[in-house]
Design an enzyme around this catalytic site. Sequence first.
Site, PDB file in Angstrom:
ATOM      1  N   CYS A 374       0.835  -1.208   0.000  1.00  0.00           N
ATOM      2  CA  CYS A 374       0.000   0.000   0.000  1.00  0.00           C
ATOM      3  C   CYS A 374       0.870   1.258   0.000  1.00  0.00           C
ATOM      4  O   CYS A 374       0.342   2.366   0.068  1.00  0.00           O
ATOM      5  CB  CYS A 374      -0.929   0.003   1.210  1.00  0.00           C
ATOM      6  SG  CYS A 374      -0.069  -0.014   2.805  1.00  0.00           S
ATOM      7  N   GLU A 408      -2.740   0.583  -4.501  1.00  0.00           N
ATOM      8  CA  GLU A 408      -2.223  -0.716  -4.067  1.00  0.00           C
ATOM      9  C   GLU A 408      -1.418  -1.316  -5.225  1.00  0.00           C
ATOM     10  O   GLU A 408      -1.774  -1.155  -6.392  1.00  0.00           O
ATOM     11  CB  GLU A 408      -3.383  -1.647  -3.708  1.00  0.00           C
ATOM     12  CG  GLU A 408      -2.998  -2.851  -2.899  1.00  0.00           C
ATOM     13  CD  GLU A 408      -3.156  -2.632  -1.400  1.00  0.00           C
ATOM     14  OE1 GLU A 408      -3.007  -3.600  -0.647  1.00  0.00           O
ATOM     15  OE2 GLU A 408      -3.438  -1.482  -0.983  1.00  0.00           O
TER      16      GLU A 408
END
Length: 417
Positions: A374, A408
């Site tokens: 992330c 992501e």
Amino acid sequence: MRGVVEGLDNEGLGIVRLGRREIHVPFTAPGDVVEVKRWRRKKRTLVATEFEVVEPSSTRTEPKCPYFGTCGGCLLQHVPYGEQIRFKSEKLLKILGFEVDVIPSPRIYGHRNRIDVVISTGGIGFRRRGTWWDVVDITGCPVFGSSSERVLRSLREFIEDFKLSLYGIRENEGFLRYVVIREGKFTGELMVNLVTSEGSLPEEFPGYFDYATSVYWSVNRTPSDVSYGDVERFWGSEFIRERIGDVTYLIHPNSFFQTNSYAAVRLVEEVIELAEGGRVLDLYSGVGTFGVWLAKRGFTVEGIEMNPFAVEMAVRNAELNGVKATFKTGRDRDVENLSKYDTVVVDPPRAGLHPKLIGKILRDKPENLIYVSCNPKTLAGNLEELSKAYEIEKAIGLDMFPHTPHVETVVKLKLRV
């Protein structure tokens, strides 16, 4: 001082050059003409605090949220979604040094399955951008969905009826602190978690949310401004359920789950596609998001997670789905014998992989490594270290967070022959 927004920085702020200064302006788009009146230094960046868009760019789109421009939750609702995806692809190229296609989210409104709403003397809503003390009062959140409006309306009725004290953030005083709303997007189940300071909660409280699947009262006994606490009591179901593909997960107030259920489907599918062999280590396994999916498709899965409660939830999720997977509590740096696994899946926090873990990966040399990240910055540093023994076989981005600068990334690493 007036200037034109030349582009967006990695955090989604518009870049304006005023003389020798480079000012970063929130809520602006490339091509906007802006009047910048004040700015402040944030680390090594000058960020505008008082500004006006005097000539909007033709590329702008109308934000769906009435609180856009003040609420700190979304930064890019004014940027067309296709441009948001292009921005995130360019961001990954700049940080990682190679091109990564970003897969759009199936939904860009109503996609979040959790919101943490501040209850304060200044309002009930989200933090005003650039502050920790001020709150933008809201009636609902479009990125969560219409049930947020119903919950907040019920909450205000409850507060009005019982004249309960609201939390003063600066003073660290008051009873009601947060309401956390969670929803199973594929099951329709709803959870309302009221977070308070220590005190007495009126017994009528759950009746105001009788439409919810699960109602919780949690107590934060610390001065920390956080949206969780010790569970005092719950009404209705102990958990709500979310279904990602053919796997069902139990959701508890204190457990982490991917916040975009719709994009999470593609995320787990990508991980399954990249996994090889029969034996998989699911490191940072959480509640078993990847591990249970892998086990359901025939992999032998061992999961390791630092949080004991998350491990307990992962075990429950495996049992719920009728699969065999082993989950245990442990630290990333303490993992041993990585060579016995065909594939190692890592989904670390924003800080990335612990240096000791990287050392063990390079020593034990498992053949396949799937890195879910992330934070592109820490991913870039970790990939540089891992390149001593691994090469990148595939990399994709997934937009789990529409209208924000976050993205992501999933990278498949293969051991060099």
